[in-house]
Design a protein around this motif. Sequence first.
Motif, PDB file in Angstrom:
ATOM      1  N   ASP A   1       0.802  -1.220   0.000  1.00 13.13           N
ATOM      2  CA  ASP A   1       0.000   0.000   0.000  1.00 13.13           C
ATOM      3  C   ASP A   1       0.842   1.281   0.000  1.00 13.13           C
ATOM      4  O   ASP A   1       0.312   2.378   0.155  1.00 13.13           O
ATOM      5  N   LEU A   2       2.145   1.156  -0.222  1.00 15.35           N
ATOM      6  CA  LEU A   2       3.032   2.317  -0.216  1.00 15.35           C
ATOM      7  C   LEU A   2       2.565   3.387  -1.199  1.00 15.35           C
ATOM      8  O   LEU A   2       2.451   4.566  -0.846  1.00 15.35           O
ATOM      9  N   ARG A   3       2.286   2.997  -2.428  1.00 14.79           N
ATOM     10  CA  ARG A   3       1.885   3.969  -3.451  1.00 14.79           C
ATOM     11  C   ARG A   3       0.626   4.724  -3.031  1.00 14.79           C
ATOM     12  O   ARG A   3       0.547   5.935  -3.171  1.00 14.79           O
ATOM     13  N   THR A   4      -0.340   4.014  -2.499  1.00 15.95           N
ATOM     14  CA  THR A   4      -1.602   4.632  -2.070  1.00 15.95           C
ATOM     15  C   THR A   4      -1.352   5.700  -1.011  1.00 15.95           C
ATOM     16  O   THR A   4      -1.877   6.811  -1.095  1.00 15.95           O
ATOM     17  N   HIS A   5      -0.540   5.370  -0.005  1.00 19.27           N
ATOM     18  CA  HIS A   5      -0.260   6.324   1.070  1.00 19.27           C
ATOM     19  C   HIS A   5       0.573   7.505   0.563  1.00 19.27           C
ATOM     20  O   HIS A   5       0.341   8.645   0.970  1.00 19.27           O
ATOM     21  N   LEU A   6       1.530   7.234  -0.328  1.00 18.23           N
ATOM     22  CA  LEU A   6       2.362   8.308  -0.860  1.00 18.23           C
ATOM     23  C   LEU A   6       1.516   9.286  -1.681  1.00 18.23           C
ATOM     24  O   LEU A   6       1.639  10.505  -1.512  1.00 18.23           O
ATOM     25  N   VAL A   7       0.671   8.775  -2.532  1.00 15.23           N
ATOM     26  CA  VAL A   7      -0.200   9.648  -3.332  1.00 15.23           C
ATOM     27  C   VAL A   7      -1.099  10.469  -2.413  1.00 15.23           C
ATOM     28  O   VAL A   7      -1.292  11.673  -2.620  1.00 15.23           O
ATOM     29  N   ARG A   8      -1.624   9.841  -1.384  1.00  9.41           N
ATOM     30  CA  ARG A   8      -2.476  10.565  -0.429  1.00  9.41           C
ATOM     31  C   ARG A   8      -1.681  11.659   0.287  1.00  9.41           C
ATOM     32  O   ARG A   8      -2.172  12.788   0.445  1.00  9.41           O
ATOM     33  N   ALA A   9      -0.466  11.354   0.707  1.00  7.90           N
ATOM     34  CA  ALA A   9       0.367  12.360   1.376  1.00  7.90           C
ATOM     35  C   ALA A   9       0.657  13.531   0.438  1.00  7.90           C
ATOM     36  O   ALA A   9       0.577  14.696   0.841  1.00  7.90           O
ATOM     37  N   VAL A  10       0.995  13.240  -0.817  1.00  6.42           N
ATOM     38  CA  VAL A  10       1.261  14.299  -1.799  1.00  6.42           C
ATOM     39  C   VAL A  10       0.024  15.170  -1.981  1.00  6.42           C
ATOM     40  O   VAL A  10       0.111  16.397  -1.980  1.00  6.42           O
ATOM     41  N   ASN A  11      -1.129  14.542  -2.118  1.00  5.16           N
ATOM     42  CA  ASN A  11      -2.362  15.291  -2.351  1.00  5.16           C
ATOM     43  C   ASN A  11      -2.798  16.121  -1.155  1.00  5.16           C
ATOM     44  O   ASN A  11      -3.381  17.192  -1.313  1.00  5.16           O
ATOM     45  N   LEU A  12      -2.515  15.642   0.053  1.00 11.47           N
ATOM     46  CA  LEU A  12      -2.927  16.360   1.261  1.00 11.47           C
ATOM     47  C   LEU A  12      -1.912  17.405   1.716  1.00 11.47           C
ATOM     48  O   LEU A  12      -2.267  18.324   2.454  1.00 11.47           O
ATOM     49  N   CYS A  13      -0.678  17.257   1.315  1.00 12.15           N
ATOM     50  CA  CYS A  13       0.374  18.172   1.784  1.00 12.15           C
ATOM     51  C   CYS A  13       0.475  19.380   0.858  1.00 12.15           C
ATOM     52  O   CYS A  13       1.465  19.575   0.150  1.00 12.15           O
ATOM     53  N   VAL A  14      -0.558  20.192   0.883  1.00 14.79           N
ATOM     54  CA  VAL A  14      -0.621  21.423   0.108  1.00 14.79           C
ATOM     55  C   VAL A  14      -1.157  22.522   1.029  1.00 14.79           C
ATOM     56  O   VAL A  14      -1.925  22.241   1.948  1.00 14.79           O
ATOM     57  N   PRO A  15      -0.750  23.761   0.792  1.00 16.22           N
ATOM     58  CA  PRO A  15      -1.182  24.857   1.674  1.00 16.22           C
ATOM     59  C   PRO A  15      -2.695  24.944   1.861  1.00 16.22           C
ATOM     60  O   PRO A  15      -3.170  25.244   2.964  1.00 16.22           O
ATOM     61  N   GLU A  16      -3.458  24.634   0.827  1.00 16.24           N
ATOM     62  CA  GLU A  16      -4.917  24.732   0.913  1.00 16.24           C
ATOM     63  C   GLU A  16      -5.515  23.755   1.920  1.00 16.24           C
ATOM     64  O   GLU A  16      -6.614  23.973   2.431  1.00 16.24           O
ATOM     65  N   GLN A  17      -4.820  22.665   2.187  1.00 12.27           N
ATOM     66  CA  GLN A  17      -5.309  21.649   3.118  1.00 12.27           C
ATOM     67  C   GLN A  17      -4.833  21.894   4.558  1.00 12.27           C
ATOM     68  O   GLN A  17      -5.264  21.206   5.474  1.00 12.27           O
ATOM     69  N   ALA A  18      -3.944  22.846   4.749  1.00  6.48           N
ATOM     70  CA  ALA A  18      -3.368  23.094   6.076  1.00  6.48           C
ATOM     71  C   ALA A  18      -4.425  23.620   7.043  1.00  6.48           C
ATOM     72  O   ALA A  18      -5.145  24.567   6.732  1.00  6.48           O
TER      73      ALA A  18
END
Length: 192
Positions: A76-93
């Motif tokens: 599940d590494l890819r799934t978690h990495l994609v989720r981290a990339v998508n959530l780690c943006v200023p708009e989500q802070a």
Amino acid sequence: MTAIVPRQDCPKDDMAAVIPVMEGSVSYSLEKFETSHNSRSGAVMRSLNVAFGGRLDEYAYAWVETLQSFWLRRDDLRTHLVRAVNLCVPEQARTLDGDEVAKLCRPPIMMLYRYLRGDVTGFNESLADALRQHKEYWTADEDRKLIIHGVVAIGPLAIACLAKANGLPVEVESGYLPEALLDFAWRGEVDA
């Protein structure tokens, strides 16, 4: 809920030694992950067994799950990495300010992405970008310049150490990336 993370550089017969990461200790887990990569200390990794009660932005939970999946070689590494990339943006802070998320939190995630792809050029470009953003963040005003956390880019250094230890050339030099740590120069000098 308790997850496990194996220690880095532990002998194959010692792989049963794992570190519990309590669900609420995400911030502490990230800090210890980075510190352990930079020091390669089993003692530091074993000290990870600490519960922490704060609430963080959602990307942090996805990032810790990414790192756990990486170390445990889970599918599940890819799934978690994609989720981290998508959530780690200023708009989500929600907890951190957007500048901190963009300049300090996101770059190590992007570095890991490039490392996992075996993209030497992309990795070194993302490392250079991470160091540039680190400098921008920590020198943005006089108060930040006085904070010790800005002296070394811990997150990028952790991923750079990981990459270098696994044969990916690190071609970027910076005062924020201590060469002695990156090159394992202290190895054998410290009883860790």
